[in-house]
Enzyme design. Sequence first.
Site, PDB file in Angstrom:
ATOM      1  N   LYS A   1      48.416  38.716  32.316  1.00  0.00           N
ATOM      2  CA  LYS A   1      48.572  37.664  31.879  1.00  0.00           C
ATOM      3  C   LYS A   1      48.805  37.355  30.925  1.00  0.00           C
ATOM      4  CE  LYS A   1      44.290  36.513  33.181  1.00  0.00           C
ATOM      5  NZ  LYS A   1      44.034  38.048  33.723  1.00  0.00           N
TER       6      LYS A   1
ATOM      7  N   ARG B   1      37.656  30.542  34.342  1.00  0.00           N
ATOM      8  CA  ARG B   1      37.280  31.261  35.442  1.00  0.00           C
ATOM      9  C   ARG B   1      36.537  31.095  36.500  1.00  0.00           C
ATOM     10  NH1 ARG B   1      39.321  35.903  31.660  1.00  0.00           N
ATOM     11  NH2 ARG B   1      39.445  37.543  32.473  1.00  0.00           N
TER      12      ARG B   1
ATOM     13  N   ARG C   1      46.981  51.015  29.565  1.00  0.00           N
ATOM     14  CA  ARG C   1      46.402  49.333  28.184  1.00  0.00           C
ATOM     15  C   ARG C   1      45.830  50.069  26.644  1.00  0.00           C
ATOM     16  NH1 ARG C   1      44.878  43.338  29.748  1.00  0.00           N
ATOM     17  NH2 ARG C   1      42.798  44.314  30.338  1.00  0.00           N
TER      18      ARG C   1
ATOM     19  N   ARG D   1      40.388  48.630  23.677  1.00  0.00           N
ATOM     20  CA  ARG D   1      39.235  47.363  24.005  1.00  0.00           C
ATOM     21  C   ARG D   1      38.142  48.574  24.564  1.00  0.00           C
ATOM     22  NH1 ARG D   1      42.093  42.460  26.769  1.00  0.00           N
ATOM     23  NH2 ARG D   1      40.022  42.751  28.342  1.00  0.00           N
TER      24      ARG D   1
ATOM     25  N   ARG E   1      34.869  44.261  36.021  1.00  0.00           N
ATOM     26  CA  ARG E   1      35.713  43.408  36.333  1.00  0.00           C
ATOM     27  C   ARG E   1      36.384  42.722  37.451  1.00  0.00           C
ATOM     28  NH1 ARG E   1      38.328  45.266  31.121  1.00  0.00           N
ATOM     29  NH2 ARG E   1      39.840  44.252  31.172  1.00  0.00           N
TER      30      ARG E   1
HETATM   31  P1  ADP Z   1      41.559  40.901  31.620  1.00  0.00           P
HETATM   32  O1  ADP Z   1      41.414  39.383  32.042  1.00  0.00           O
HETATM   33  O2  ADP Z   1      41.887  41.662  31.454  1.00  0.00           O
HETATM   34  O3  ADP Z   1      39.916  41.112  31.844  1.00  0.00           O
HETATM   35  P2  ADP Z   1      40.038  38.950  29.156  1.00  0.00           P
HETATM   36  O4  ADP Z   1      41.086  39.025  28.083  1.00  0.00           O
HETATM   37  O5  ADP Z   1      40.927  38.137  30.035  1.00  0.00           O
HETATM   38  O6  ADP Z   1      40.264  40.365  29.618  1.00  0.00           O
HETATM   39  O7  ADP Z   1      38.847  38.719  29.159  1.00  0.00           O
HETATM   40  C1  ADP Z   1      38.060  39.673  28.823  1.00  0.00           C
HETATM   41  C2  ADP Z   1      36.781  39.241  29.257  1.00  0.00           C
HETATM   42  O8  ADP Z   1      36.679  38.333  27.988  1.00  0.00           O
HETATM   43  C3  ADP Z   1      36.180  38.976  30.943  1.00  0.00           C
HETATM   44  O9  ADP Z   1      36.078  40.178  31.015  1.00  0.00           O
HETATM   45  C4  ADP Z   1      34.861  37.854  30.125  1.00  0.00           C
HETATM   46  O10 ADP Z   1      33.737  38.705  29.587  1.00  0.00           O
HETATM   47  C5  ADP Z   1      35.502  36.776  28.644  1.00  0.00           C
HETATM   48  N1  ADP Z   1      36.152  36.505  29.122  1.00  0.00           N
HETATM   49  C6  ADP Z   1      37.083  35.268  28.888  1.00  0.00           C
HETATM   50  N2  ADP Z   1      37.163  34.407  29.542  1.00  0.00           N
HETATM   51  C7  ADP Z   1      36.574  34.023  29.804  1.00  0.00           C
HETATM   52  C8  ADP Z   1      36.060  33.270  30.727  1.00  0.00           C
HETATM   53  N3  ADP Z   1      36.360  31.848  30.701  1.00  0.00           N
HETATM   54  N4  ADP Z   1      34.064  32.697  31.218  1.00  0.00           N
HETATM   55  C9  ADP Z   1      33.907  33.643  30.914  1.00  0.00           C
HETATM   56  N5  ADP Z   1      34.066  34.513  30.325  1.00  0.00           N
HETATM   57  C10 ADP Z   1      35.286  35.132  29.966  1.00  0.00           C
END
Ligand code: ADP
Length: 189
Positions: A14, A89, A128, A134, A146
Amino acid sequence: MLNIVLFGPPGAGKGTQATRLVEKYQLVHLSTGDIFRANIKGETELGKLAKQYIDKGELVPDEVTIGMLESEVQKTEHSKGFIFDGFPRTTFQAEALEKFLAKMQTEITVMLALDVNDDELVKRILLRSKDSGRADDADESIIRNRIEVYNKHTAVVADFYEAKNKFKKIDGMGSIDEISERLYKAIEA
Ligand code: ADP
């Protein structure tokens, strides 16, 4: 406005694709993950709270995430549209997004969902992790959590947009360029 929800499991690409779409269509990119990470780095109250969830691979609570995103949208003055990356999400977040876009007399144009199989996701995230720094990328059990959280709470968000005829599935396997081309085609269709 062109408002895109870029959707897909962790590691689907994404962020990479959002960067390209932003350039091509002059959109504002809002990544909830990036915003949380900036807050963690800045040691803000929001960052301290979010970190407790993110490090475990859990979702940050809806109220916190929604409030943060809404204020980011409101901060933006002029834009041709937004790319929402990592948001919504949960179905609750999708409903909240719809309400506050309606207040601005706009709406989501399309959800583009990157489709990638689980083994490839884990492979990409571990790769990554070598540069991302991270903690949630470096540990396979957290990555698997996740993906599980995604399957349990997030995958259903696609149904929300499907019901409005706004859902488009995009093959997320292949080269970065190939996937971008698929996204451009879907947007311009
Ligand atoms: P990825 O999609 O690669 O797991 P992101 O950078 O989008 O990574 O998100 C990292 C973390 O941030 C998620 O695992 C979650 O804990 C938190 N997070 C991100 N977006 C949301 C959301 N919309 N609602 C709740 N938690 C979120």
